[in-house]
Design an enzyme around this catalytic site. Structure first.
Site, PDB file in Angstrom:
ATOM      1  N   THR A 231      -5.780  48.069  -6.721  1.00  0.00           N
ATOM      2  CA  THR A 231      -7.049  48.401  -7.444  1.00  0.00           C
ATOM      3  C   THR A 231      -7.490  49.909  -7.428  1.00  0.00           C
ATOM      4  O   THR A 231      -7.257  50.359  -6.135  1.00  0.00           O
ATOM      5  CB  THR A 231      -8.299  47.570  -7.224  1.00  0.00           C
ATOM      6  N   ARG A 259      -4.185  33.921 -12.334  1.00  0.00           N
ATOM      7  CA  ARG A 259      -5.491  34.137 -11.080  1.00  0.00           C
ATOM      8  C   ARG A 259      -6.219  35.542 -11.744  1.00  0.00           C
ATOM      9  O   ARG A 259      -5.718  36.699 -12.065  1.00  0.00           O
ATOM     10  CB  ARG A 259      -4.839  34.611  -9.834  1.00  0.00           C
ATOM     11  N   LEU A 260      -7.502  35.501 -11.527  1.00  0.00           N
ATOM     12  CA  LEU A 260      -8.471  36.524 -11.706  1.00  0.00           C
ATOM     13  C   LEU A 260      -9.422  36.928 -10.607  1.00  0.00           C
ATOM     14  O   LEU A 260      -9.859  35.977  -9.844  1.00  0.00           O
ATOM     15  CB  LEU A 260      -9.532  36.230 -12.854  1.00  0.00           C
ATOM     16  N   GLY A 261      -9.314  38.052 -10.113  1.00  0.00           N
ATOM     17  CA  GLY A 261      -9.981  38.511  -9.028  1.00  0.00           C
ATOM     18  C   GLY A 261     -11.306  38.891  -9.378  1.00  0.00           C
ATOM     19  O   GLY A 261     -11.979  38.633 -10.354  1.00  0.00           O
ATOM     20  N   ASP A 262     -12.011  39.893  -8.667  1.00  0.00           N
ATOM     21  CA  ASP A 262     -13.100  40.585  -9.060  1.00  0.00           C
ATOM     22  C   ASP A 262     -13.045  41.646  -9.995  1.00  0.00           C
ATOM     23  O   ASP A 262     -14.038  41.890 -10.701  1.00  0.00           O
ATOM     24  CB  ASP A 262     -13.747  40.977  -7.591  1.00  0.00           C
ATOM     25  N   THR A 282     -12.420  47.478  -3.955  1.00  0.00           N
ATOM     26  CA  THR A 282     -11.091  46.980  -3.636  1.00  0.00           C
ATOM     27  C   THR A 282     -10.889  46.084  -2.496  1.00  0.00           C
ATOM     28  O   THR A 282     -11.878  46.236  -1.609  1.00  0.00           O
ATOM     29  CB  THR A 282     -10.081  48.242  -3.450  1.00  0.00           C
ATOM     30  N   GLY A 283     -10.208  45.237  -2.373  1.00  0.00           N
ATOM     31  CA  GLY A 283      -9.986  44.322  -1.516  1.00  0.00           C
ATOM     32  C   GLY A 283      -9.777  42.860  -1.984  1.00  0.00           C
ATOM     33  O   GLY A 283      -9.125  42.587  -2.988  1.00  0.00           O
ATOM     34  N   ASN A 284     -10.146  41.928  -1.172  1.00  0.00           N
ATOM     35  CA  ASN A 284      -9.978  40.520  -1.523  1.00  0.00           C
ATOM     36  C   ASN A 284     -10.869  40.151  -2.473  1.00  0.00           C
ATOM     37  O   ASN A 284     -12.169  39.822  -2.246  1.00  0.00           O
ATOM     38  CB  ASN A 284     -10.055  39.736  -0.156  1.00  0.00           C
ATOM     39  N   GLY A 285     -10.488  40.032  -3.950  1.00  0.00           N
ATOM     40  CA  GLY A 285     -11.404  39.789  -4.983  1.00  0.00           C
ATOM     41  C   GLY A 285     -12.184  38.548  -4.694  1.00  0.00           C
ATOM     42  O   GLY A 285     -13.315  38.667  -5.311  1.00  0.00           O
TER      43      GLY A 285
END
Length: 388
Positions: A231, A259-262, A282-285
């Protein structure tokens, strides 16, 4: 500048004397170019998307756009969201195949439809109808890294890290029992770094066996151990006090298709309040969605918190969701990029480093472009959730 605040009134923020732009390290000239655009009076979202597009175009950036790492089926799916402060509008796209510049696509959704978000094939078809070029985004280096993961990695099926049924990897080290953050150690357990180094050495051997070019060995191992959460978030502020933000990504590497993250979630991966400021992540969504991180940070700034204080509080909420259990938090990561309307800014991270790399950093440009270290909640490194 904070103009004034009382116990019964929200603070107000005056505009900065010069533009300010905040993002992650890019390794190109796009930040300087975007800053010059702001100086010339260009729209703040246009400037932010200029930086995003440069990353989307770079095949060596495996976290964004062309060259991004694919899902578990080998398909590159991209996500993005934008918020335009001057008009208080937003747009987003998710799980989009075959379209490189999804940051601009999110803006097109904002400008050309009555919707906020489009996803999947529908978003792809809309993009083609609007003149975006459909193309294969999977580069040969990304394909080889994906094949290495297919053979030696661990998938995302099964209980998640937040599930009571989740089983820690056999090589996990329990750093400390659950407890208050104030009681947690500021340094990693001594055995952690040798463990990480052993995994890297094993990964380098596997990359060689797989026939991956030597120049890509370390990149491949990094993605095998710490799959890209990638990201880029960019926030741009001009002397009028206008602020916009954009986030674009190829998402979690090797994710389950769809899959959708943040990143495409307005309020999580990207949020702007034109009266207060902006934040992105950025990171674990999945973790950021749970705390609605970007919106939370902006609201805390509205209440009078500094950018750093607001960002650290969002990180504490992520930790609290795990009852501050370090044995699980060691497998998570998050960085927030925060810009207040008066030009105050911060970059904050859950952990101080990733893998055995150097201190986490961010880029700011307020007339002078520079890289600054992130403030962090815990000193130490994220461990791999994907041991061999």
């Amino acid at each position: 500048m904070l103009a004034g605040a009382t116990a019964n009134a929200e603070p107000t923020f005056s505009a900065p004397k010069k533009p300010v732009l905040i993002t992650r390290e890019t390794g190109d000239h796009s930040v300087e170019e975007a800053y010059q655009m702001l100086l010339q009076g260009e729209d703040t979202l246009t400037a932010a998307l200029h930086v995003c597009a440069a990353r989307e175009d770079d095949p060596a950036d495996h976290s964004v756009g062309y060259g991004g790492l694919p899902n578990e089926a080998g398909v590159v799916e991209l996500d993005a969201s934008v918020m335009h402060g001057p008009t208080r509008r937003c747009g987003a796209v998710g799980a989009v195949p075959g379209i490189r510049h999804v940051g601009q696509l999110a803006r097109t959704v904002m400008e050309r439809t009555a919707h906020v978000m489009l996803a999947g094939q529908g978003a792809h078809d809309f993009a083609v109808a609007e003149g975006f070029v459909a193309e294969n985004l999977l580069t040969e280096p990304a394909r080889k890294i994906w094949l290495l993961w297919k053979e030696h990695g661990r998938g995302f099926w099964g209980p998640g890290l937040d599930s009571p049924d989740f089983k820690l990897p056999p090589d996990a080290q329990r750093a400390t029992p659950p407890g208050a953050i104030s009681q947690l150690p500021r340094h990693p357990a001594p055995e952690d770094m040798p463990l990480v180094k052993q995994q890297i050495e094993r990964g380098l051997a596997l990359a060689k066996e797989a026939g991956i070019p030597e120049s890509l060995h370390r990149t491949a191992v990094r993605e095998l151990l710490w799959p890209t959460t990638g990201t880029i978030n960019v926030s741009a502020l001009n002397p009028k006090g206008e602020i916009s933000s954009a986030t674009t990504t190829s998402g979690m590497a090797f994710k389950i298709p769809g899959r959708l993250g943040d990143s495409p979630i307005v309020g999580a991966g990207c949020f702007v309040d034109p009266e207060v400021g902006s934040a992105g992540a950025t990171g674990n969504g999945e973790e950021n969605i749970k705390v609605v991180g970007a919106h939370t940070i902006v609201e805390l700034m509205r209440q009078g918190r500094s950018p750093k204080e607001a960002g650290m509080e969002a990180l504490r909420r992520i930790a609290k969701n795990y009852n501050n259990d370090m044995s699980r938090l060691r497998y998570l990561d998050m960085i927030y990029y925060i810009l207040r309307k008066d030009g105050a800014y911060a970059g904050v991270s859950l952990w101080s480093t990733r893998g055995i790399e150097s201190r986490k950093k961010f880029v700011v440009h307020d007339g002078t472009q520079r890289t600054e270290p992130c403030e962090y909640l815990f000193e130490g490194t994220t461990l791999s959730i994907h041991p061999f």
